[in-house]
Scaffold this motif. Structure first.
Motif, PDB file in Angstrom:
ATOM      1  N   MET A  73      47.712  27.189  39.934  1.00 39.02           N
ATOM      2  CA  MET A  73      47.800  25.788  39.548  1.00 39.02           C
ATOM      3  C   MET A  73      47.152  25.500  38.199  1.00 39.02           C
ATOM      4  O   MET A  73      47.309  24.406  37.655  1.00 39.02           O
ATOM      5  N   GLY A  74      46.399  26.462  37.687  1.00 40.30           N
ATOM      6  CA  GLY A  74      45.677  26.218  36.436  1.00 40.30           C
ATOM      7  C   GLY A  74      44.346  25.536  36.655  1.00 40.30           C
ATOM      8  O   GLY A  74      43.767  24.996  35.704  1.00 40.30           O
ATOM      9  N   LEU A  75      43.838  25.558  37.901  1.00 39.69           N
ATOM     10  CA  LEU A  75      42.548  24.953  38.228  1.00 39.69           C
ATOM     11  C   LEU A  75      41.508  26.043  38.429  1.00 39.69           C
ATOM     12  O   LEU A  75      41.819  27.236  38.364  1.00 39.69           O
ATOM     13  N   ALA A  76      40.284  25.643  38.668  1.00 42.21           N
ATOM     14  CA  ALA A  76      39.194  26.592  38.854  1.00 42.21           C
ATOM     15  C   ALA A  76      38.308  26.111  39.986  1.00 42.21           C
ATOM     16  O   ALA A  76      37.874  24.957  39.998  1.00 42.21           O
ATOM     17  N   SER A  77      38.052  26.995  40.945  1.00 39.27           N
ATOM     18  CA  SER A  77      37.145  26.667  42.039  1.00 39.27           C
ATOM     19  C   SER A  77      35.690  26.838  41.619  1.00 39.27           C
ATOM     20  O   SER A  77      34.808  26.160  42.132  1.00 39.27           O
ATOM     21  N   ASP A  78      35.430  27.757  40.690  1.00 42.61           N
ATOM     22  CA  ASP A  78      34.078  27.998  40.190  1.00 42.61           C
ATOM     23  C   ASP A  78      34.099  27.843  38.674  1.00 42.61           C
ATOM     24  O   ASP A  78      34.664  28.684  37.965  1.00 42.61           O
ATOM     25  N   PRO A  79      33.498  26.786  38.118  1.00 41.11           N
ATOM     26  CA  PRO A  79      33.544  26.602  36.658  1.00 41.11           C
ATOM     27  C   PRO A  79      32.776  27.671  35.896  1.00 41.11           C
ATOM     28  O   PRO A  79      33.082  27.951  34.735  1.00 41.11           O
ATOM     29  N   ASN A  80      31.775  28.280  36.522  1.00 40.72           N
ATOM     30  CA  ASN A  80      31.012  29.322  35.839  1.00 40.72           C
ATOM     31  C   ASN A  80      31.855  30.570  35.581  1.00 40.72           C
ATOM     32  O   ASN A  80      31.650  31.271  34.588  1.00 40.72           O
ATOM     33  N   LYS A  81      32.822  30.830  36.466  1.00 37.59           N
ATOM     34  CA  LYS A  81      33.703  31.973  36.255  1.00 37.59           C
ATOM     35  C   LYS A  81      34.859  31.620  35.327  1.00 37.59           C
ATOM     36  O   LYS A  81      35.314  32.458  34.554  1.00 37.59           O
ATOM     37  N   ALA A  82      35.337  30.388  35.430  1.00 41.69           N
ATOM     38  CA  ALA A  82      36.463  29.970  34.588  1.00 41.69           C
ATOM     39  C   ALA A  82      36.053  29.853  33.129  1.00 41.69           C
ATOM     40  O   ALA A  82      36.760  30.319  32.232  1.00 41.69           O
ATOM     41  N   VAL A  83      34.912  29.234  32.874  1.00 39.66           N
ATOM     42  CA  VAL A  83      34.389  29.093  31.511  1.00 39.66           C
ATOM     43  C   VAL A  83      33.041  29.791  31.491  1.00 39.66           C
ATOM     44  O   VAL A  83      31.984  29.169  31.610  1.00 39.66           O
ATOM     45  N   ALA A  84      33.085  31.096  31.344  1.00 40.03           N
ATOM     46  CA  ALA A  84      31.863  31.887  31.378  1.00 40.03           C
ATOM     47  C   ALA A  84      31.116  31.787  30.049  1.00 40.03           C
ATOM     48  O   ALA A  84      31.685  31.455  29.008  1.00 40.03           O
ATOM     49  N   ILE A  85      29.815  32.072  30.097  1.00 39.84           N
ATOM     50  CA  ILE A  85      29.010  32.078  28.876  1.00 39.84           C
ATOM     51  C   ILE A  85      29.394  33.307  28.062  1.00 39.84           C
ATOM     52  O   ILE A  85      29.319  34.437  28.559  1.00 39.84           O
ATOM     53  N   PRO A  86      29.836  33.140  26.825  1.00 37.50           N
ATOM     54  CA  PRO A  86      30.295  34.294  26.048  1.00 37.50           C
ATOM     55  C   PRO A  86      29.148  35.224  25.658  1.00 37.50           C
ATOM     56  O   PRO A  86      28.044  34.772  25.334  1.00 37.50           O
ATOM     57  N   ASN A  87      29.445  36.506  25.718  1.00 41.67           N
ATOM     58  CA  ASN A  87      28.476  37.523  25.307  1.00 41.67           C
ATOM     59  C   ASN A  87      28.793  37.903  23.862  1.00 41.67           C
ATOM     60  O   ASN A  87      29.676  38.714  23.584  1.00 41.67           O
ATOM     61  N   TYR A  88      28.074  37.284  22.924  1.00 49.30           N
ATOM     62  CA  TYR A  88      28.400  37.450  21.511  1.00 49.30           C
ATOM     63  C   TYR A  88      28.121  38.865  21.023  1.00 49.30           C
ATOM     64  O   TYR A  88      28.791  39.367  20.126  1.00 49.30           O
ATOM     65  N   LYS A  89      27.132  39.516  21.624  1.00 52.93           N
ATOM     66  CA  LYS A  89      26.785  40.870  21.166  1.00 52.93           C
ATOM     67  C   LYS A  89      27.927  41.840  21.450  1.00 52.93           C
ATOM     68  O   LYS A  89      28.340  42.620  20.580  1.00 52.93           O
ATOM     69  N   SER A  90      28.477  41.778  22.687  1.00 48.98           N
ATOM     70  CA  SER A  90      29.576  42.688  23.032  1.00 48.98           C
ATOM     71  C   SER A  90      30.839  42.339  22.246  1.00 48.98           C
ATOM     72  O   SER A  90      31.604  43.228  21.856  1.00 48.98           O
TER      73      SER A  90
END
Length: 207
Positions: free
Chosen positions: A53-70
């Motif tokens: 559907m294009g939805l997210a049950s867990d916002p932390n997984k849908a919009v995760a904190i980016p790992n800039y180093k990797s």
């Protein structure tokens, strides 16, 4: 010497319906909204339904904190040409910041648009103050007009509002014509206009 254990005697509860008990334990709950119930696929998992559907049950997984180093290490490897042989063209484009392809789009993407339309229809765009607040503000306006300093020293100021709080609440009250026009009718004043009263204890101009 062994420790003596006291075992509770097991009793079978005859008044419990095992069939309904298992249903309530295993069920994920009923969807009350009829529009969303039509779009929900019963045979699929909750996560699969949300992703399609294009939805997210867990916002932390849908919009995760980016790992800039990797990400920086990966881009450096791509620029230097160490990873291009191991990766496909699609993966390289994704890392370089290309847009989402059509295959990555959700299967039931129209669900988000329908939910947004439903939310806009249900939302009430007009903000209204509670009846108790309107009653109190009408009392202060009747007695003191726009003299906020007198409102602060009034015995009915139980909440100990400051003159700035009085000014903010009264201006918010005056910005709601549906409620403020009732006050103007009681005072026999012209509707949809600010009363021509002098404003005290105000450090900003009325707009």
């Amino acid at each position: 010497m062994k420790i003596r254990k006291n075992h509770v005697r097991k009793r079978y509860r005859y008044n419990v319906n095992r069939k309904t008990l298992n249903k309530t334990r295993n069920s994920t709950g009923k969807i009350k909204d009829p529009a969303l119930k039509k779009l929900w696929m019963e045979g699929q998992r909750v996560g699969t339904n949300f992703s399609e559907m294009g939805l997210a049950s867990d916002p932390n997984k849908a919009v995760a904190i980016p790992n800039y180093k990797s990400q920086r290490l990966q881009t450096v490897k791509i620029v230097n040409g160490f990873v291009e042989e191991e990766m496909n063209d699609e993966e390289i484009k994704a890392l370089k910041g290309s847009k989402v392809t059509e295959s990555q789009e959700p299967k039931r993407g129209h669900v988000v648009q329908e939910l947004e339309q439903m939310a806009s229809e249900r939302a009430d765009p007009e903000f209204r103050l509670p009846k108790g607040v309107v009653k109190e503000l009408s009392y202060f306006l009747n007695k003191h007009k726009f003299n906020y300093k007198a409102m602060v020293t009034d015995r009915r100021n139980y909440w100990q509002w400051t003159w700035r709080q009085f000014r903010l609440k009264i201006r918010r009250f005056m910005s709601i014509p549906e409620q403020f026009n009732v006050f103007l009718e009681q005072k026999k004043l012209p509707l949809d206009t600010k009363p021509d009263w002098p404003e005290y204890e105000s450090d900003s101009e009325w707009k």
